[in-house]
Structure formats: C-alpha cells, structure tokens
Design a protein around this motif. Structure first.
Motif, PDB file in Angstrom:
ATOM      1  N   THR A   6       0.817  -1.227   0.000  1.00 35.25           N
ATOM      2  CA  THR A   6       0.000   0.000   0.000  1.00 35.25           C
ATOM      3  C   THR A   6       0.845   1.269   0.000  1.00 35.25           C
ATOM      4  O   THR A   6       0.303   2.367  -0.142  1.00 35.25           O
ATOM      5  CB  THR A   6      -0.976   0.039   1.195  1.00 35.25           C
ATOM      6  OG1 THR A   6      -0.226   0.090   2.421  1.00 35.25           O
ATOM      7  CG2 THR A   6      -1.917  -1.150   1.191  1.00 35.25           C
TER       8      THR A   6
ATOM      9  N   TYR B  69       0.143   3.970  -2.657  1.00 36.02           N
ATOM     10  CA  TYR B  69      -1.164   4.622  -2.499  1.00 36.02           C
ATOM     11  C   TYR B  69      -1.158   5.554  -1.289  1.00 36.02           C
ATOM     12  O   TYR B  69      -1.760   6.627  -1.320  1.00 36.02           O
ATOM     13  CB  TYR B  69      -2.266   3.566  -2.363  1.00 36.02           C
ATOM     14  CG  TYR B  69      -2.225   2.564  -3.488  1.00 36.02           C
ATOM     15  CD1 TYR B  69      -2.422   2.955  -4.813  1.00 36.02           C
ATOM     16  CD2 TYR B  69      -1.953   1.228  -3.239  1.00 36.02           C
ATOM     17  CE1 TYR B  69      -2.364   2.034  -5.848  1.00 36.02           C
ATOM     18  CE2 TYR B  69      -1.893   0.301  -4.264  1.00 36.02           C
ATOM     19  CZ  TYR B  69      -2.103   0.716  -5.574  1.00 36.02           C
ATOM     20  OH  TYR B  69      -2.039  -0.194  -6.594  1.00 36.02           O
TER      21      TYR B  69
ATOM     22  N   PRO C 207     -15.176   2.044  -1.337  1.00 37.74           N
ATOM     23  CA  PRO C 207     -14.604   0.762  -1.746  1.00 37.74           C
ATOM     24  C   PRO C 207     -15.516  -0.358  -1.238  1.00 37.74           C
ATOM     25  O   PRO C 207     -16.311  -0.142  -0.325  1.00 37.74           O
ATOM     26  CB  PRO C 207     -13.250   0.733  -1.028  1.00 37.74           C
ATOM     27  CG  PRO C 207     -13.429   1.622   0.150  1.00 37.74           C
ATOM     28  CD  PRO C 207     -14.390   2.692  -0.285  1.00 37.74           C
TER      29      PRO C 207
ATOM     30  N   GLN D  55     -12.470  -7.293   3.698  1.00 37.69           N
ATOM     31  CA  GLN D  55     -12.511  -5.952   3.120  1.00 37.69           C
ATOM     32  C   GLN D  55     -12.536  -4.889   4.216  1.00 37.69           C
ATOM     33  O   GLN D  55     -11.856  -3.867   4.113  1.00 37.69           O
ATOM     34  CB  GLN D  55     -13.731  -5.807   2.202  1.00 37.69           C
ATOM     35  CG  GLN D  55     -13.615  -6.624   0.936  1.00 37.69           C
ATOM     36  CD  GLN D  55     -14.920  -6.707   0.172  1.00 37.69           C
ATOM     37  OE1 GLN D  55     -16.007  -6.476   0.692  1.00 37.69           O
ATOM     38  NE2 GLN D  55     -14.810  -7.066  -1.109  1.00 37.69           N
TER      39      GLN D  55
ATOM     40  N   ALA E   8      -5.769  -6.175  -0.783  1.00 36.05           N
ATOM     41  CA  ALA E   8      -6.458  -5.534  -1.908  1.00 36.05           C
ATOM     42  C   ALA E   8      -7.428  -4.471  -1.407  1.00 36.05           C
ATOM     43  O   ALA E   8      -7.530  -3.382  -1.996  1.00 36.05           O
ATOM     44  CB  ALA E   8      -7.196  -6.571  -2.747  1.00 36.05           C
ATOM     45  N   SER E   9      -8.117  -4.744  -0.322  1.00 35.40           N
ATOM     46  CA  SER E   9      -9.053  -3.774   0.237  1.00 35.40           C
ATOM     47  C   SER E   9      -8.337  -2.534   0.768  1.00 35.40           C
ATOM     48  O   SER E   9      -8.807  -1.411   0.582  1.00 35.40           O
ATOM     49  CB  SER E   9      -9.877  -4.410   1.352  1.00 35.40           C
ATOM     50  OG  SER E   9     -10.735  -3.449   1.925  1.00 35.40           O
TER      51      SER E   9
ATOM     52  N   SER F 230      -5.541  -1.343  -0.323  1.00 35.17           N
ATOM     53  CA  SER F 230      -5.122  -0.588  -1.517  1.00 35.17           C
ATOM     54  C   SER F 230      -6.307   0.165  -2.116  1.00 35.17           C
ATOM     55  O   SER F 230      -6.195   1.353  -2.457  1.00 35.17           O
ATOM     56  CB  SER F 230      -4.522  -1.534  -2.560  1.00 35.17           C
ATOM     57  OG  SER F 230      -3.342  -2.117  -2.060  1.00 35.17           O
ATOM     58  N   GLN F 231      -7.470  -0.503  -2.219  1.00 38.38           N
ATOM     59  CA  GLN F 231      -8.666   0.153  -2.758  1.00 38.38           C
ATOM     60  C   GLN F 231      -9.123   1.286  -1.863  1.00 38.38           C
ATOM     61  O   GLN F 231      -9.604   2.316  -2.355  1.00 38.38           O
ATOM     62  CB  GLN F 231      -9.797  -0.856  -2.939  1.00 38.38           C
ATOM     63  CG  GLN F 231      -9.616  -1.758  -4.123  1.00 38.38           C
ATOM     64  CD  GLN F 231     -10.829  -2.656  -4.295  1.00 38.38           C
ATOM     65  OE1 GLN F 231     -11.138  -3.477  -3.432  1.00 38.38           O
ATOM     66  NE2 GLN F 231     -11.510  -2.480  -5.408  1.00 38.38           N
ATOM     67  N   THR F 232      -8.999   1.113  -0.571  1.00 34.97           N
ATOM     68  CA  THR F 232      -9.404   2.166   0.363  1.00 34.97           C
ATOM     69  C   THR F 232      -8.542   3.405   0.163  1.00 34.97           C
ATOM     70  O   THR F 232      -9.055   4.525   0.078  1.00 34.97           O
ATOM     71  CB  THR F 232      -9.333   1.665   1.819  1.00 34.97           C
ATOM     72  OG1 THR F 232     -10.228   0.545   1.958  1.00 34.97           O
ATOM     73  CG2 THR F 232      -9.715   2.759   2.802  1.00 34.97           C
TER      74      THR F 232
ATOM     75  N   GLN G 151      -6.972   4.263  -2.535  1.00 30.01           N
ATOM     76  CA  GLN G 151      -7.283   4.826  -3.846  1.00 30.01           C
ATOM     77  C   GLN G 151      -8.626   5.560  -3.848  1.00 30.01           C
ATOM     78  O   GLN G 151      -8.747   6.639  -4.439  1.00 30.01           O
ATOM     79  CB  GLN G 151      -7.277   3.719  -4.898  1.00 30.01           C
ATOM     80  CG  GLN G 151      -5.882   3.154  -5.147  1.00 30.01           C
ATOM     81  CD  GLN G 151      -5.927   1.941  -6.046  1.00 30.01           C
ATOM     82  OE1 GLN G 151      -6.397   2.016  -7.166  1.00 30.01           O
ATOM     83  NE2 GLN G 151      -5.437   0.810  -5.555  1.00 30.01           N
ATOM     84  N   THR G 152      -9.611   4.986  -3.192  1.00 33.05           N
ATOM     85  CA  THR G 152     -10.928   5.624  -3.128  1.00 33.05           C
ATOM     86  C   THR G 152     -10.857   6.915  -2.326  1.00 33.05           C
ATOM     87  O   THR G 152     -11.429   7.937  -2.716  1.00 33.05           O
ATOM     88  CB  THR G 152     -11.960   4.661  -2.512  1.00 33.05           C
ATOM     89  OG1 THR G 152     -11.992   3.462  -3.296  1.00 33.05           O
ATOM     90  CG2 THR G 152     -13.338   5.291  -2.478  1.00 33.05           C
TER      91      THR G 152
END
Length: 187
Positions: free
Chosen positions: A18, A21, A100, A107, A172-173, A175-177, A179-180
């Motif tokens: 992460t 990000y 996300p 998640q 993955a969550s 990283s998505q968090t 990014q979001t």
C-alpha cells in the motif's frame, strides 16, 4: 483458522503493497499546505469535510458487521468529531458516493488498516495545526494518549484475523481504500 506464520506477514505485506497509495494520498492540498507552512482554516475545513464524507459510510459499515468488543469500535469511530471541528451540522457535509467494497470481514479489515493507521499521523497533524494556530483539530487528536495502544491492539487483532485464505483480500481492500480516499479527497 489463523496461521501463526502469516501473522507478521500481513502487516509487512500491507505496508509494502500500500506504500505507493499511501504516498499518493499524502500529496493532497492539505498536507502540501501544512508541509509548506501555508495552511489555512479554509484548506483544513475542506479536508476535514472530505474526511467526514468518507468516514460516515465506512463507520456505518463497521457497526453493521458485528466485530466483537475486543475491537473497541466505539473508540475507533471518530467521524462525529469533525462537525464540531468545522462548526457545522453533519447534514451540511457531503458523503462519498463511491466507497470501496466493504461487504466482507477481510474488506473491512483492509479499510481499517488504512483508517486506523491514519490516527498515528493525525497526532502529528494535530501538533502542526496547533503551531499554525488552526483550532479545528479534535479529529486529528483523536484518542490522544490512547492512540498508540489502540493501534497496537488493532495490529494484534488484524494479525490474528488474517489467514492464508483472506490475506490477499485484506491487502487488496487496503489498496482500494487508499485509492478511493485519494479520489474523493481530490475531487
């Protein structure tokens, strides 16, 4: 079943994967102005309003999941501090329309890694805002002296919850968090 060998690996993997990000998120207007010594109440208020818009749906999802009392969710939820910092009602603040995925425990654990980690940085930000004479900082002060112990507790619980089966989803969550949150704050 938690795997002992994966416990330290989850934290290392989260930090490593992460980092890009995290670094990108820190390049927002608020952090740039704070670092340059040109922070203003308006920039601070805008940033806090954006954080509030992300935290409200995130914290609602945490409450719905049913984490046990050992997670101390009541201490980890801090969105309610922001309207007071801003001197506005909560209804005046926009909510993030595209969160996300936060449907599974993995998640939520990934998102919690991001949000709980931010409490450590918040302590530094609170001191910088105080030096700049910005009063809107109770959100950043968070749990004060309990911030470090709460982070350590979270890391222990996360390590225990991580398994070979869910570790990739947690990362993955997270990283998505990041990014979001980046997209929402910079929108």
């Amino acid at each position: 079943m938690p795997l002992t060998s994966s416990r330290p690996a989850i934290l290392q993997q989260l930090r490593l994967e992460t980092r890009p990000y995290h670094d990108a998120l820190e390049q927002n207007e608020f952090n740039q102005a704070l670092g340059a010594g040109i922070i203003t109440p308006a920039i601070t208020h805008h940033f806090l309003a954006k954080l509030y818009g992300f935290l409200v749906p995130y914290e609602a999802r945490l409450r719905q999941h049913g984490f046990g009392p050992e997670w101390q969710l009541e201490l980890r939820q801090r969105a309610h501090l922001i309207p007071a910092d801003l001197g506005v009602g909560a209804a005046a603040l926009p909510l993030c329309p595209a969160m996300p995925p936060l449907a599974t425990e993995a998640q939520l654990l990934g998102a919690m890694y991001v949000m709980e980690g931010s409490t450590l940085g918040g302590q530094v930000l609170a001191r910088q805002l105080a030096k700049a004479g910005i009063e809107a900082r109770s959100y950043f002060s968070g749990n004060g002296e309990q911030t470090g112990p709460l982070w350590k507790s979270f890391c222990q619980l996360l390590s225990e919850a991580a398994t070979e089966e869910n570790q990739a989803e947690i990362v993955a969550s997270a990283s998505q968090t990041f990014q979001t949150l980046y997209a929402w704050i910079n929108a």
